[in-house]
Design a protein around this motif. Structure first.
Motif, PDB file in Angstrom:
ATOM      1  N   TRP A  94       0.838  -1.208   0.000  1.00 44.13           N
ATOM      2  CA  TRP A  94       0.000   0.000   0.000  1.00 44.13           C
ATOM      3  C   TRP A  94       0.870   1.254   0.000  1.00 44.13           C
ATOM      4  O   TRP A  94       0.590   2.210  -0.726  1.00 44.13           O
ATOM      5  CB  TRP A  94      -0.919  -0.031   1.222  1.00 44.13           C
ATOM      6  N   LEU A 144      -7.045   2.716   2.909  1.00 41.57           N
ATOM      7  CA  LEU A 144      -7.685   3.124   1.654  1.00 41.57           C
ATOM      8  C   LEU A 144      -8.491   4.408   1.838  1.00 41.57           C
ATOM      9  O   LEU A 144      -8.528   5.270   0.943  1.00 41.57           O
ATOM     10  CB  LEU A 144      -8.579   1.992   1.145  1.00 41.57           C
ATOM     11  N   CYS A 145      -9.129   4.562   2.989  1.00 40.16           N
ATOM     12  CA  CYS A 145      -9.862   5.803   3.265  1.00 40.16           C
ATOM     13  C   CYS A 145      -8.913   6.995   3.404  1.00 40.16           C
ATOM     14  O   CYS A 145      -9.246   8.109   3.001  1.00 40.16           O
ATOM     15  CB  CYS A 145     -10.711   5.649   4.526  1.00 40.16           C
ATOM     16  N   ASP A 147      -6.100   7.330   1.777  1.00 44.54           N
ATOM     17  CA  ASP A 147      -5.737   7.684   0.406  1.00 44.54           C
ATOM     18  C   ASP A 147      -6.833   8.512  -0.255  1.00 44.54           C
ATOM     19  O   ASP A 147      -6.559   9.500  -0.943  1.00 44.54           O
ATOM     20  CB  ASP A 147      -5.484   6.426  -0.419  1.00 44.54           C
ATOM     21  N   ARG A 148      -8.077   8.118  -0.054  1.00 47.48           N
ATOM     22  CA  ARG A 148      -9.179   8.858  -0.663  1.00 47.48           C
ATOM     23  C   ARG A 148      -9.275  10.272  -0.088  1.00 47.48           C
ATOM     24  O   ARG A 148      -9.493  11.234  -0.826  1.00 47.48           O
ATOM     25  CB  ARG A 148     -10.504   8.121  -0.440  1.00 47.48           C
ATOM     26  N   ALA A 149      -9.097  10.393   1.218  1.00 46.87           N
ATOM     27  CA  ALA A 149      -9.163  11.716   1.845  1.00 46.87           C
ATOM     28  C   ALA A 149      -8.052  12.615   1.320  1.00 46.87           C
ATOM     29  O   ALA A 149      -8.283  13.811   1.076  1.00 46.87           O
ATOM     30  CB  ALA A 149      -9.053  11.571   3.367  1.00 46.87           C
ATOM     31  N   THR A 151      -6.578  12.408  -1.661  1.00 46.18           N
ATOM     32  CA  THR A 151      -6.894  12.719  -3.052  1.00 46.18           C
ATOM     33  C   THR A 151      -8.006  13.752  -3.156  1.00 46.18           C
ATOM     34  O   THR A 151      -7.917  14.710  -3.929  1.00 46.18           O
ATOM     35  CB  THR A 151      -7.300  11.441  -3.804  1.00 46.18           C
ATOM     36  N   GLU A 152      -9.076  13.588  -2.372  1.00 46.45           N
ATOM     37  CA  GLU A 152     -10.208  14.512  -2.433  1.00 46.45           C
ATOM     38  C   GLU A 152      -9.804  15.908  -2.000  1.00 46.45           C
ATOM     39  O   GLU A 152     -10.260  16.906  -2.574  1.00 46.45           O
ATOM     40  CB  GLU A 152     -11.348  13.997  -1.561  1.00 46.45           C
ATOM     41  N   THR A 155      -8.081  17.772  -4.866  1.00 49.88           N
ATOM     42  CA  THR A 155      -8.781  18.027  -6.123  1.00 49.88           C
ATOM     43  C   THR A 155     -10.062  18.850  -5.975  1.00 49.88           C
ATOM     44  O   THR A 155     -10.840  18.929  -6.909  1.00 49.88           O
ATOM     45  CB  THR A 155      -9.138  16.687  -6.792  1.00 49.88           C
TER      46      THR A 155
END
Length: 271
Positions: A94, A144-145, A147-149, A151-152, A155
């Motif tokens: 990861w 994984l959460c 990573d999403r946080a 990225t969001e 952007t």
């Protein structure tokens, strides 16, 4: 199945000076999410000032030193965080998926904190009641959460980013006295525009959001600290204990003392 091992998971709240040093380098990964107040971190010769919403990610071998101290806020110290030490082949893979910054500012939501809290509770069951398979999946989900946080947060469009600045200001100052005008000025907006934008983006007022943060901070202290309820009310930004008691009961359906007693009883029965 590749491995994701949770070694240590905890929540810390500091209202007095605190320091922790690992200059010889960590043997494991460290994830640390600042949820309230601020602190200073020194890693591999570089200094970082962490505020609420800042995520620290360290890999094995990184040097680390933490300092929590008074920064001139009338002698008051306040710093809270969740932290994890972990390792395993899944975590190795990861980590290599992205170029990892030491510190990233992320959006903190209930789902993310819920995963962290669940890991903390599972780990507290001890070796006898510990479900390593469940913990492994929860740890993967948290990674994984995160990573999403990250990225969001990178952007978001201009309006959403400005609203996020308001949100971050509230998160950083909710447990101390602040004015809405200060939050608006921080985001470069008039008060009326700040109020309108925040409500449009998040579906609630800035005051409502500040109250949510104060109540969440109070619940964390009730569960994981030995502070008195009066101290909790004061350090979470409530003007009085009576007001804290009233809004806590309205939110959770029971007064703070009964909530603490029930959580303590549940923890004892799980041991």
């Amino acid at each position: 199945m590749t491995e994701a091992r949770l070694l240590i998971c905890g929540y810390s709240y500091h209202n007095e000076p605190f320091s922790n040093s690992h200059k010889s380098g960590f043997p494991t990964y460290l994830f640390r999410l600042q949820t309230e107040g601020s602190c200073e971190v020194y890693c591999n010769g570089k200094e970082y000032r962490l505020q609420a919403g800042d995520l620290l990610l360290l890999k094995p071998g990184d040097e680390y030193e933490l300092q929590v101290r008074d920064e001139g806020n009338e002698g008051r110290i306040s710093s809270a965080d969740y932290y994890i030490f972990c390792d395993g082949s899944w975590i190795d893979g990861w980590w290599k998926r992205l170029e990892r910054q030491k510190v990233s500012h992320i959006s903190i939501d209930d789902h993310l904190l819920g995963l962290w809290r669940q890991l903390l509770l599972e780990k507290r069951r001890g070796l006898e009641g510990e479900n390593t398979e469940l913990i492994g999946y929860l740890l993967r989900g948290l990674c994984l959460c995160l990573d999403r946080a990250i990225t969001e947060t990178k952007t978001t469009d201009r309006s959403a980013f400005t609203a996020l600045r308001l949100k971050r200001f509230i998160e950083e100052h909710a447990t101390v006295t602040f004015k809405l005008e200060e939050a608006a000025a921080h985001a470069g907006l008039s008060l009326s525009r700040a109020v309108q934008l925040f409500k449009a983006c998040y579906g609630k007022t800035m005051i409502q959001y500040a109250l949510e943060i104060r109540l969440n901070a109070a619940v964390e202290r009730i569960k994981y600290s030995s502070m008195t309820l009066e101290e909790i009310a004061e350090t979470c930004g409530f003007a009085s204990y009576s007001y804290f008691h009233r809004v806590f009961r309205a939110k959770y359906g029971k007064p703070p003392l009964k909530y603490r007693e029930e959580k303590a009883a549940a923890a004892r029965s799980a041991e």
